[in-house]
Design an enzyme around this catalytic site. Structure first.
Site, mmCIF file in Angstrom:
data_model
loop_
_atom_site.group_PDB
_atom_site.id
_atom_site.type_symbol
_atom_site.label_atom_id
_atom_site.label_comp_id
_atom_site.label_asym_id
_atom_site.label_seq_id
_atom_site.Cartn_x
_atom_site.Cartn_y
_atom_site.Cartn_z
ATOM 1 N N ASP A 112 0.849 -1.185 0.000
ATOM 2 C CA ASP A 112 0.000 0.000 0.000
ATOM 3 C C ASP A 112 0.882 1.232 0.000
ATOM 4 O O ASP A 112 1.461 1.601 1.021
ATOM 5 C CB ASP A 112 -0.926 -0.017 1.219
ATOM 6 C CG ASP A 112 -2.000 1.060 1.139
ATOM 7 O OD1 ASP A 112 -1.820 2.035 0.373
ATOM 8 O OD2 ASP A 112 -3.017 0.942 1.843
ATOM 9 N N ASP A 129 -1.558 5.656 -6.897
ATOM 10 C CA ASP A 129 -1.930 4.721 -5.837
ATOM 11 C C ASP A 129 -1.922 3.290 -6.359
ATOM 12 O O ASP A 129 -2.417 3.015 -7.450
ATOM 13 C CB ASP A 129 -3.327 5.091 -5.319
ATOM 14 C CG ASP A 129 -3.772 4.192 -4.182
ATOM 15 O OD1 ASP A 129 -2.958 3.939 -3.267
ATOM 16 O OD2 ASP A 129 -4.928 3.730 -4.194
#
Ligand SMILES: *[C@@H]1O[C@H](CO)[C@@H](O)[C@H](O)[C@H]1NC(C)=O
Ligand SMILES: *[C@@H]1O[C@H](CO)[C@@H](O)[C@H](O)[C@H]1NC(C)=O
Ligand SMILES: *[C@@H]1O[C@H](CO)[C@@H](O)[C@H](O)[C@H]1NC(C)=O
Ligand SMILES: *[C@@H]1O[C@H](CO)[C@@H](O)[C@H](O)[C@H]1NC(C)=O
Ligand SMILES: *[C@@H]1O[C@H](CO)[C@@H](O)[C@H](O)[C@H]1NC(C)=O
Length: 452
Positions: free
Chosen positions: A124, A331
């Site tokens: 992440d 992202d």
């Protein structure tokens, strides 16, 4: 809407049919399950549902349509989560009865403790605080880090400065609460629809052959909900608590990944740590730091081209703004790129205009620009400051093999919980590209690479 649609059906078939066997017979899986090469700083990255992934789940739906819709609804939740981080509010999931996930899609193998134990942790790059399920965890999956068996494991006391750092970080993501009655630093946090509680801990942690001693992470002892990655989260954000910051002496806050294609049955890409071995010839754009949300890798998206036409997008829709947190991030945890409403509408309208007035536009779940007839597809170029990235069709379309449906694989940012100011360049648009995050030189690089 029916029909075999190749983008996911191939992987779906494999997931359904190979299940356990595939993990053992696929040579790529063997490679994945080997110990990391002695001096290799390049790790294999798997999609969580890859045939090689021990975390793969039986797909819930048998039709491509349902799977895409599922992926997009998960995305909406992640987008809401990211937007709430920018707004400095905690995320309150909507419709708590339903399964809401915003789990990152990619996993790597990590070693933790002495002697080392293996966990498959989720990447992440928009989070700073890593956490793993620990011995005795109530509500965690069956594979946990047996902290009691590690000779180098320690709880971190409240007095340590890092405890305040964690609390300050969690202020943005969760209800800020520190409980120091027992003398150790404990925390509760929310992640998607999960509530996670545990203690700040240190132990030796390694992704490559070089261990990071005294790595600070959250040892999870209680979890509810379904959002938490089962074997933990590897935080690759830019903040001071992230893995990249804690391993700065090893990897100089530099890493790159190539995310595997959703179309590939093998779903294998790479994560490369440190400046060594990174592509020398790569297009780059400045990396921006936004104090509003210092974890995110912001870049300056200045425009979008559809064919040769530069789409007329109101500048405010793309502008980087340190006061509001507005701008564009890269992202790894969102699947489909989201642009703020005004930007998305302009891009979509130009795309539709190119199809001609007689071509009927249909929709599919959250995608509003789909066609059921053959179409001539324009190119799409993302224009960043100093870097144009022309996307291959696989990076902006979802197509059926029977060519019954083709959709523009992007959408507008959700309006909830706050009017989103965040553009998110997501993994569908990144697959089969090497994305370089080079913090010391303040740049993000993008190069095509067939990594799967
Ligand atoms: C995976 O990749 C290998 C080599 O790249 C290829 O031979 C194989 O057919 C692919 N698919 C599976 C299911 O292993
Ligand atoms: C760390 O804290 C947990 C929870 O309070 C406790 O069960 C465990 O024994 C502690 N471990 C060490 C090494 O102090
Ligand atoms: C976390 O929540 C539990 C109840 O779920 C509570 O007992 C504990 O004190 C909380 N810890 C912190 C640090 O807020
Ligand atoms: C669009 O459809 C109309 C009616 O069917 C037809 O007359 C016209 O020529 C078509 N235009 C184009 C550009 O195909
Ligand atoms: C990107 O494309 C635009 C429009 O075609 C062009 O003006 C600009 O010079 C290009 N930028 C780079 C860095 O190539």
């Amino acid at each position: 809407m029916e029909g075999t649609i190749h983008i996911l059906s191939l992987s779906l078939l494999l997931i359904l049919s190979l299940a356990q066997a595939g993990e053992l017979t696929n040579p790529k899986c063997a490679k994945f399950h080997q110990d990391n090469n002695k001096d290799s700083t390049t790790l294999q990255v798997l999609h969580v549902n890859s045939p090689c992934s021990p975390l793969k789940q039986q797909q819930k739906y048998t039709s491509w349509v349902d799977n895409v819709l599922q992926m997009q609804s998960k995305d909406t939740n992640r987008l809401q989560f990211l937007a709430s981080l920018v707004a400095g509010r905690s995320f309150v999931p909507i419709g708590s009865g339903r399964q809401i996930l915003q789990t990152p899609s990619y996993i790597v193998k990590a070693k933790i403790g002495t002697p080392p134990q293996t966990l498959m942790v989720a990447l992440d790059n928009s989070n700073d605080f890593s956490w793993f399920p620990c011995s005795g965890c109530v509500g965690c999956s069956s594979t946990v880090f047996a902290s009691t068996k590690s000779t180098t494991f320690n709880n971190v006391s409240c007095e340590r400065a890092v405890c305040s750092l964690v609390c300050n970080y969690l202020v943005l993501t969760s209800v800020p609460k520190r409980d120091c009655d027992a003398g150790t630093c404990t925390f509760n946090l929310t992640y998607g629809n999960s509530n996670i509680g545990g203690g700040l801990s240190v132990d030796t942690f390694a992704l490559s052959a070089d261990p990071v001693p005294q790595f600070n992470f959250g040892c999870i002892r209680k979890a509810t909900g379904s959002s938490a990655p089962p074997q933990g989260l590897l935080a690759l954000g830019r903040g001071s608590l992230s893995f990249m910051s804690q391993a700065d002496s090893l990897y100089k806050s530099t890493f790159s990944y190539c995310l595997p294609s959703y179309k590939s049955p093998n779903f294998s890409g790479t994560l490369r740590l440190g400046p060594k071995g990174q592509p020398l010839r790569i297009k780059t754009t400045p990396l921006l730091r936004n104090p509003r949300r210092s974890s995110f890798y912001y870049v300056n998206l200045v425009g979008v081209k559809v064919g040769k036409a530069i789409v007329k997008i109101p500048p405010s829709a793309l502008a980087f703004n340190p006061n509001t947190g507005a701008g564009t991030i890269i992202d790894s945890g969102t699947v489909f790129t989201r642009l703020v409403e005004a930007a998305y509408t302009a891009v979509r309208n130009e795309f539709r205009r190119r199809m001609g007035r007689n071509t009927t536009v249909t929709s599919l779940g959250g995608f509003d620009t789909c066609y059921t007839v053959p179409i001539t597809i324009p190119t799409i170029t993302l224009m960043f400051a100093g870097m144009n990235v022309t996307l291959p069709q696989d990076n902006f379309l979802i197509r059926s093999s029977s060519s019954t449906t083709t959709c523009l694989a992007m959408a507008a940012s959700p309006a909830d919980p706050v009017n989103s100011v965040l553009n998110v360049i997501a993994s569908w648009q990144q697959q089969n590209h090497r994305i370089l995050f080079d913090v010391p030189n303040s740049r993000v690089g993008v190069a095509r690479e067939a990594c799967s």
